[in-house]
Motif scaffolding. Structure first.
Motif, mmCIF file in Angstrom:
data_model
loop_
_atom_site.group_PDB
_atom_site.id
_atom_site.type_symbol
_atom_site.label_atom_id
_atom_site.label_comp_id
_atom_site.label_asym_id
_atom_site.label_seq_id
_atom_site.Cartn_x
_atom_site.Cartn_y
_atom_site.Cartn_z
ATOM 1 N N PHE A 89 -36.903 -18.488 -16.544
ATOM 2 C CA PHE A 89 -38.017 -19.328 -16.978
ATOM 3 C C PHE A 89 -38.176 -19.330 -18.498
ATOM 4 O O PHE A 89 -39.170 -19.856 -19.010
ATOM 5 N N LEU B 282 -47.194 -22.531 -15.733
ATOM 6 C CA LEU B 282 -46.298 -22.559 -14.584
ATOM 7 C C LEU B 282 -47.029 -22.892 -13.288
ATOM 8 O O LEU B 282 -46.450 -22.788 -12.203
ATOM 9 N N ALA C 184 -35.930 -13.359 -13.326
ATOM 10 C CA ALA C 184 -36.883 -14.474 -13.297
ATOM 11 C C ALA C 184 -37.438 -14.753 -14.695
ATOM 12 O O ALA C 184 -37.601 -15.918 -15.080
ATOM 13 N N THR D 128 -43.751 -23.109 -9.873
ATOM 14 C CA THR D 128 -43.076 -21.994 -9.217
ATOM 15 C C THR D 128 -43.398 -22.006 -7.731
ATOM 16 O O THR D 128 -44.504 -22.372 -7.324
ATOM 17 N N GLN E 260 -41.497 -16.924 -6.471
ATOM 18 C CA GLN E 260 -41.232 -16.820 -7.909
ATOM 19 C C GLN E 260 -42.466 -16.319 -8.653
ATOM 20 O O GLN E 260 -42.359 -15.510 -9.579
ATOM 21 N N ALA E 261 -43.632 -16.815 -8.252
ATOM 22 C CA ALA E 261 -44.870 -16.360 -8.899
ATOM 23 C C ALA E 261 -45.069 -14.862 -8.685
ATOM 24 O O ALA E 261 -45.453 -14.134 -9.611
#
Length: 348
Positions: free
Chosen positions: A173, A245, A169, A249, A253-254
């Motif tokens: 990003f 972000l 991830a 997200t 994902q966070a």
């Protein structure tokens, strides 16, 4: 034993409910636990090893829709659950287990739920001062009437994230620039009254960037403006090291990215509880809301609060709607706590 849990609808409450699931498994290792909750909760529930299945609650928060709840309950009858635990205190939250014909339906009294619940508990708020204690108590017989009778310590929430997930991830990003990640969670429900001011976040961000870190701002789409305001106060050459972000997200994902952070700074929010459950060094900033009820459940957390008691406010009386007690928390105080946590981590 098969157990259906009607789960809460907020991120922080859902995280704290994991202590209940862990307690059930301690008492009944073979228990199968299914949790019915809004679909957005699935990323959290899927990372709780105690939960067998996350069942979607398709009805919106605050809607009754009696016929639809009857249909949902009848569809669950074939599961033959032995027991239901209803965590929200609303009348409507008790309907699905009732229509499912689950023989034991446990919950706190709440909104006129006589008949819907047949194991109805009357809450003594002084006996169970913490929300997590109120959840865990439902795993035990009604003869357990105070937190003193519960295990000490309680099993705190713990989310699973694989290290490879976080590495992937971070790369996806574009955060793999050699700088350590420090997560900021600058949002909070109900507006700025529970938020540490954006200008304090910006000052802290500059200090951390100067020290070699990069900042990642987490939150929902409605927190994006707060993140943009933080970045706007940074010198132009440092803005590339502060990524907003918020809203960019999905919750899963966070969670994965927060697990990759060396530390997190957060207001009293759902993501604060996520960071605590991930075991991240955490500085939690409280104003009118109180850590005496919903503290971050982690030995890696430090709370900064300059007032006592609980104030039910939706708008602060300080500049831009901030609460004065949060304005008074200085970035230097937060940096000192981060340094203390970092030093403790090196010792361990």
């Amino acid at each position: 034993m098969k157990i259906l849990v009607i789960g809460p609808s907020w991120v922080g409450d859902m995280m704290m409910s994991q202590s209940l699931y862990r307690s059930i498994k301690d008492l009944h290792p073979a228990a199968e636990i299914d949790v019915m909750a809004p679909a957005w909760c699935r990323p959290l529930l899927n990372r709780m090893p105690e939960v067998r299945r996350a069942l979607p609650m398709p009805l919106g928060h605050g809607t009754l829709q009696l016929g639809e709840r009857r249909r949902l309950g009848r569809e669950l009858r074939d599961e033959r659950y032995d027991r239901a635990l209803i965590l929200p205190n609303s009348f409507k939250s008790a309907l699905v287990p009732f229509f499912a014909g689950i023989p034991i339906r446990t919950g706190w009294r709440g909104e006129m739920r006589y008949g819907l619940l047949n194991d109805l508990r009357v809450l003594d708020k002084t006996a169970f001062p913490l929300m997590v204690q109120r959840y865990v108590a439902l795993a035990y017989p009604p003869t357990v009437r105070s937190a003193k009778a519960l295990p000490n310590p309680l099993p705190w929430p713990r989310l699973r994230v694989d290290e490879n997930e976080s590495t992937t991830a971070v790369s996806e990003f574009g955060l793999d620039n050699g700088r350590a990640l420090v997560g900021f969670c600058p949002g909070a429900e109900f507006g700025p009254a529970k938020r540490w001011p954006h200008y304090h976040y910006a000052t802290l961000a500059k200090s951390l960037i100067d020290g070699g870190d990069q900042i990642v701002l987490f939150g929902s789409a409605k927190d994006r403006q707060a993140g943009d305001e933080i970045i706007a106060l940074l010198p132009a050459n440092e803005r590339p090291y502060c990524r907003n972000l918020a809203g960019a997200t999905a919750l899963e994902q966070a969670v994965i990215l927060i697990a990759a952070c060396r530390a997190v700074v957060s207001n009293d929010s759902g993501l604060m509880h996520v960071a605590a459950a991930l075991g991240r060094p955490l500085v939690a900033l409280y104003g009118p809301s109180s850590p005496d009820f919903t503290p971050p459940l982690s030995h890696q957390a430090r709370v900064i609060r300059l007032i006592t008691g609980y104030q039910r406010v939706r708008k602060g009386d300080g500049d831009q709607g901030y609460h004065q007690s949060l304005i008074d928390i200085q970035p230097e105080q937060v940096m000192a706590e981060l340094d203390t946590l970092a030093a403790a981590g090196k010792e361990n």
